[in-house]
Design a protein around this motif. Structure first.
Motif, short mmCIF file in Angstrom:
data_model
loop_
_atom_site.label_atom_id
_atom_site.label_comp_id
_atom_site.label_asym_id
_atom_site.label_seq_id
_atom_site.Cartn_x
_atom_site.Cartn_y
_atom_site.Cartn_z
N SER A 233 0.86 -1.18 0.00
CA SER A 233 0.00 0.00 0.00
C SER A 233 0.89 1.23 0.00
O SER A 233 1.90 1.27 0.69
CB SER A 233 -0.89 0.01 1.24
OG SER A 233 -1.78 -1.07 1.20
N VAL A 234 0.51 2.21 -0.81
CA VAL A 234 1.29 3.46 -0.88
C VAL A 234 0.34 4.64 -0.73
O VAL A 234 -0.85 4.56 -1.03
CB VAL A 234 2.07 3.57 -2.20
CG1 VAL A 234 3.13 2.48 -2.30
CG2 VAL A 234 1.15 3.54 -3.41
N LYS A 235 0.91 5.72 -0.27
CA LYS A 235 0.15 6.96 -0.09
C LYS A 235 0.67 8.07 -1.01
O LYS A 235 -0.08 8.89 -1.50
CB LYS A 235 0.24 7.41 1.36
CG LYS A 235 -0.52 8.64 1.69
CD LYS A 235 -0.41 8.96 3.17
CE LYS A 235 -1.01 10.30 3.49
NZ LYS A 235 -0.81 10.67 4.88
N THR A 236 2.00 8.06 -1.23
CA THR A 236 2.63 9.11 -2.03
C THR A 236 3.63 8.49 -3.01
O THR A 236 4.02 7.33 -2.87
CB THR A 236 3.39 10.11 -1.14
OG1 THR A 236 4.50 9.43 -0.54
CG2 THR A 236 2.50 10.70 -0.08
N TYR A 237 4.06 9.32 -3.94
CA TYR A 237 5.09 8.89 -4.88
C TYR A 237 6.38 8.55 -4.13
O TYR A 237 7.11 7.64 -4.53
CB TYR A 237 5.34 9.99 -5.92
CG TYR A 237 6.41 9.63 -6.92
CD1 TYR A 237 6.22 8.58 -7.82
CD2 TYR A 237 7.60 10.33 -6.97
CE1 TYR A 237 7.20 8.24 -8.73
CE2 TYR A 237 8.59 10.00 -7.88
CZ TYR A 237 8.38 8.95 -8.75
OH TYR A 237 9.35 8.60 -9.65
N ASP A 238 6.65 9.24 -3.04
CA ASP A 238 7.85 8.93 -2.24
C ASP A 238 7.82 7.51 -1.69
O ASP A 238 8.86 6.87 -1.56
CB ASP A 238 8.01 9.93 -1.08
CG ASP A 238 8.54 11.28 -1.56
OD1 ASP A 238 9.10 11.35 -2.67
OD2 ASP A 238 8.38 12.26 -0.81
N ASP A 239 6.62 7.00 -1.37
CA ASP A 239 6.52 5.61 -0.90
C ASP A 239 7.02 4.65 -1.98
O ASP A 239 7.70 3.67 -1.70
CB ASP A 239 5.07 5.26 -0.54
CG ASP A 239 4.57 5.99 0.68
OD1 ASP A 239 5.39 6.44 1.51
OD2 ASP A 239 3.33 6.11 0.82
N ILE A 240 6.70 4.95 -3.23
CA ILE A 240 7.15 4.11 -4.35
C ILE A 240 8.66 4.25 -4.53
O ILE A 240 9.37 3.25 -4.69
CB ILE A 240 6.39 4.49 -5.64
CG1 ILE A 240 4.92 4.15 -5.48
CG2 ILE A 240 7.01 3.80 -6.85
CD1 ILE A 240 4.02 4.73 -6.54
N LYS A 241 9.17 5.47 -4.49
CA LYS A 241 10.62 5.69 -4.62
C LYS A 241 11.39 4.99 -3.51
O LYS A 241 12.49 4.49 -3.75
CB LYS A 241 10.94 7.18 -4.62
CG LYS A 241 10.53 7.91 -5.88
CD LYS A 241 11.10 9.31 -6.01
CE LYS A 241 11.04 10.13 -4.76
NZ LYS A 241 11.47 11.53 -4.94
N ASN A 242 10.83 4.95 -2.30
CA ASN A 242 11.52 4.31 -1.18
C ASN A 242 11.64 2.81 -1.34
O ASN A 242 12.47 2.17 -0.70
CB ASN A 242 10.80 4.63 0.14
CG ASN A 242 10.97 6.08 0.55
OD1 ASN A 242 11.89 6.76 0.11
ND2 ASN A 242 10.05 6.56 1.37
N ILE A 243 10.82 2.22 -2.20
CA ILE A 243 10.93 0.80 -2.53
C ILE A 243 11.79 0.62 -3.78
O ILE A 243 12.71 -0.20 -3.81
CB ILE A 243 9.53 0.18 -2.76
CG1 ILE A 243 8.70 0.27 -1.48
CG2 ILE A 243 9.65 -1.27 -3.23
CD1 ILE A 243 7.23 0.02 -1.69
N TRP A 244 11.50 1.40 -4.82
CA TRP A 244 12.17 1.24 -6.11
C TRP A 244 13.66 1.55 -6.03
O TRP A 244 14.48 0.78 -6.54
CB TRP A 244 11.49 2.11 -7.17
CG TRP A 244 12.25 2.19 -8.46
CD1 TRP A 244 12.72 3.31 -9.05
CD2 TRP A 244 12.62 1.11 -9.31
NE1 TRP A 244 13.36 3.01 -10.22
CE2 TRP A 244 13.32 1.65 -10.41
CE3 TRP A 244 12.44 -0.27 -9.27
CZ2 TRP A 244 13.83 0.87 -11.44
CZ3 TRP A 244 12.96 -1.05 -10.30
CH2 TRP A 244 13.64 -0.48 -11.36
N ASN A 245 14.04 2.65 -5.44
CA ASN A 245 15.46 3.04 -5.44
C ASN A 245 16.38 2.00 -4.79
O ASN A 245 17.42 1.67 -5.38
CB ASN A 245 15.65 4.42 -4.82
CG ASN A 245 15.16 5.52 -5.74
OD1 ASN A 245 15.14 5.38 -6.95
ND2 ASN A 245 14.74 6.63 -5.16
#
Length: 89
Positions: free
Chosen positions: A54-66
């Motif tokens: 579950s994500v709330k912001t684009y930063d949540d995605i970046k924190n997984i992807w990077n």
């Protein structure tokens, strides 16, 4: 009140990919995700992991992807965010 939406990041490569090791790595970073292993033959055999969270912001995605991009050398992945977006990351 915070609203979270489901997202799935799919990564793959030609060489075997240890999704259990990836889960341990992300857990050490404090990242909560469900990881499933998969093998595909489109058009050649590839080994992959699907990460659902579950994500709330684009930063949540970046924190997984990077972290996984850097550790495993991925240059792209497929992402699906609810019914809002599906495509490359």
């Amino acid at each position: 009140m915070s609203i979270y939406i489901p997202s799935t990041i799919s990564v793959s490569r030609k060489n075997p990919l240890d999704c259990e090791e990836m889960a341990s790595y992300l857990s050490e970073l404090g990242i909560y995700t469900l990881i499933k292993s998969n093998t595909s033959t489109l058009p050649h055999k590839e080994y992959g992991c699907q990460l659902t969270q579950s994500v709330k912001t684009y930063d949540d995605i970046k924190n997984i992807w990077n972290p996984i991009k850097n550790k495993y050398g991925f240059t792209c992945a497929h992402i699906s965010v609810a019914n809002i977006y599906t495509g490359c990351i």
